[in-house]
Design a protein around this motif. Sequence first.
Motif, short mmCIF file in Angstrom:
data_model
loop_
_atom_site.label_atom_id
_atom_site.label_comp_id
_atom_site.label_asym_id
_atom_site.label_seq_id
_atom_site.Cartn_x
_atom_site.Cartn_y
_atom_site.Cartn_z
N ASP A 53 29.85 -4.49 -16.93
CA ASP A 53 29.09 -3.39 -17.53
C ASP A 53 29.20 -2.10 -16.73
OD1 ASP A 53 28.17 -4.90 -19.64
OD2 ASP A 53 26.34 -5.53 -18.61
N THR A 54 29.73 -2.18 -15.53
CA THR A 54 29.71 -1.03 -14.63
C THR A 54 30.52 0.14 -15.15
OG1 THR A 54 29.34 -2.40 -12.67
CG2 THR A 54 30.33 -0.24 -12.33
N VAL A 55 31.80 -0.09 -15.47
CA VAL A 55 32.67 1.01 -15.91
C VAL A 55 32.19 1.63 -17.21
CG1 VAL A 55 35.00 1.61 -16.63
CG2 VAL A 55 34.67 0.14 -14.64
N PRO A 56 31.79 0.83 -18.24
CA PRO A 56 31.27 1.46 -19.47
C PRO A 56 30.04 2.32 -19.22
CG PRO A 56 31.85 -0.82 -19.89
CD PRO A 56 31.95 -0.64 -18.42
N ARG A 57 29.15 1.87 -18.34
CA ARG A 57 27.95 2.67 -18.06
C ARG A 57 28.31 3.97 -17.33
NH1 ARG A 57 22.90 0.09 -18.38
NH2 ARG A 57 23.08 -1.62 -19.89
N LEU A 58 29.23 3.88 -16.38
CA LEU A 58 29.65 5.10 -15.68
C LEU A 58 30.37 6.05 -16.64
CD1 LEU A 58 30.90 3.70 -12.25
CD2 LEU A 58 28.81 4.99 -12.70
N ALA A 59 31.15 5.50 -17.56
CA ALA A 59 31.81 6.34 -18.56
C ALA A 59 30.78 7.05 -19.43
CB ALA A 59 32.73 5.48 -19.43
N LEU A 60 29.70 6.35 -19.77
CA LEU A 60 28.62 6.97 -20.55
C LEU A 60 27.96 8.09 -19.76
CD1 LEU A 60 26.80 7.06 -23.02
CD2 LEU A 60 25.41 5.24 -21.99
N VAL A 61 27.78 7.88 -18.46
CA VAL A 61 27.21 8.91 -17.61
C VAL A 61 28.09 10.16 -17.61
CG1 VAL A 61 26.67 9.54 -15.22
CG2 VAL A 61 25.93 7.32 -16.12
N VAL A 62 29.39 9.96 -17.44
CA VAL A 62 30.32 11.09 -17.43
C VAL A 62 30.29 11.83 -18.77
CG1 VAL A 62 32.76 11.75 -17.28
CG2 VAL A 62 31.83 10.06 -15.70
N ALA A 63 30.24 11.07 -19.86
CA ALA A 63 30.20 11.69 -21.19
C ALA A 63 28.95 12.54 -21.35
CB ALA A 63 30.25 10.60 -22.27
N PHE A 64 27.81 12.04 -20.89
CA PHE A 64 26.58 12.81 -21.03
C PHE A 64 26.60 14.05 -20.13
CE2 PHE A 64 22.33 14.01 -19.66
CZ PHE A 64 21.76 14.29 -20.89
N VAL A 65 27.11 13.90 -18.91
CA VAL A 65 27.20 15.07 -18.02
C VAL A 65 28.07 16.15 -18.65
CG1 VAL A 65 28.04 15.89 -15.79
CG2 VAL A 65 26.77 13.74 -15.92
N PHE A 66 29.16 15.74 -19.29
CA PHE A 66 30.04 16.71 -19.96
C PHE A 66 29.30 17.40 -21.09
CE2 PHE A 66 33.06 17.53 -23.47
CZ PHE A 66 33.78 18.55 -22.89
N VAL A 67 28.60 16.64 -21.92
CA VAL A 67 27.86 17.24 -23.03
C VAL A 67 26.77 18.17 -22.52
CG1 VAL A 67 26.32 16.75 -24.97
CG2 VAL A 67 28.36 15.36 -24.62
N SER A 68 26.10 17.78 -21.44
CA SER A 68 25.04 18.62 -20.90
C SER A 68 25.58 19.93 -20.33
CB SER A 68 24.26 17.86 -19.82
OG SER A 68 25.06 17.64 -18.68
N GLN A 69 26.85 19.94 -19.94
CA GLN A 69 27.45 21.16 -19.40
C GLN A 69 28.05 22.06 -20.48
OE1 GLN A 69 27.09 22.20 -16.46
NE2 GLN A 69 26.34 20.36 -15.44
N LEU A 70 27.95 21.65 -21.74
CA LEU A 70 28.48 22.49 -22.81
C LEU A 70 27.75 23.83 -22.90
CD1 LEU A 70 29.13 19.95 -25.72
CD2 LEU A 70 30.83 21.12 -24.29
N VAL A 71 26.51 23.87 -22.46
CA VAL A 71 25.77 25.14 -22.47
C VAL A 71 26.42 26.12 -21.49
CG1 VAL A 71 23.56 26.25 -22.06
CG2 VAL A 71 23.64 24.00 -23.11
N THR A 72 26.72 25.63 -20.29
CA THR A 72 27.42 26.47 -19.32
C THR A 72 28.77 26.90 -19.86
OG1 THR A 72 26.32 25.34 -17.47
CG2 THR A 72 28.33 26.56 -16.97
N ALA A 73 29.48 25.98 -20.52
CA ALA A 73 30.77 26.32 -21.13
C ALA A 73 30.61 27.41 -22.17
CB ALA A 73 31.39 25.07 -21.76
#
Length: 294
Positions: free
Chosen positions: A181-201
């Motif tokens: 479960d580790t890699v899928p959860r970390l991938a989800l974290v990265v995906a959310f961090v990217f979406v959260s940075q769309l405002v800065t983008a």
Amino acid sequence: MSSATEIRALAEAPGYHARRTLPLRVEAMRQLRRRRTLLMGGVLAALPFILIIAFAIGGTPGGEGGGGGGSRINLMDVATESAANFAATCLFVSAGFLLVVPVALFCGDTVASEASWSSLRYLLAAPVPRARLLWSKLVVALGFSLAAMVLLPVVALAAGAAAYGWGPLKLPTGGALSTSDTVPRLALVVAFVFVSQLVTAGLAFWLSTKTDAPLGAVGGAVGLTIVGNVLDAVTALGSWREFLPAHWQFAWADALQPDLEWGGMAKGAAVSVTYALILFALAFRGFSRKDIVS
């Protein structure tokens, strides 16, 4: 150059197809070869090794030399438990500010730099339609931003595996996630961090279409992001803080739970995407009416 002049030029060009102008691969190679891209990639790739050296010098986090103390578990306390914990810690220490910089850099520098080099009008005279130019630059900028966010945990996993070994992800709340479960959860974290940075983008890209100074666009986006973080710290705002993207920037911690929780991440993603779409729309609308003189 006015939009009317561009339209007449397009109409007179035999065999012209807008979709063939400024291909994504061409724009991607142009951006990849730039010094700031290589420098940013080097900084992100070096961070995990810097943390490993810091832990080696300062002692085990949360242990006798780490100053953690108590029975409370947090990401820093368990950073050296496994490669997965180390990668999660790297994301934790960088998500608040460091990962903001590449997003602001790639999205804020892309159009303004062309204007500062006086090459923007020549691109439009090629002729590249304005919408096509912005679309190509935005897609490539977002692609490089995502690549920067993926690079950090990938390097951290590799470096962490060599330094601390591979194992389950020990959770801040106790217990552990299985290795599968580790890699899928970390991938989800990265995906959310990217979406959260769309405002800065969105901020950086909009400012990039408004100024000929790349530093102004990048610095303005970073500065406004910091202002959002400061406002989120003002507890007197109460529930109004939920409309700030910064309020949800660490909602990805819900992904590091035995039972995955989507509530906070869903709200944070909705807020970020809403602001980003508005800012991207403002960028396209303003640039379509702008007189390009540089």
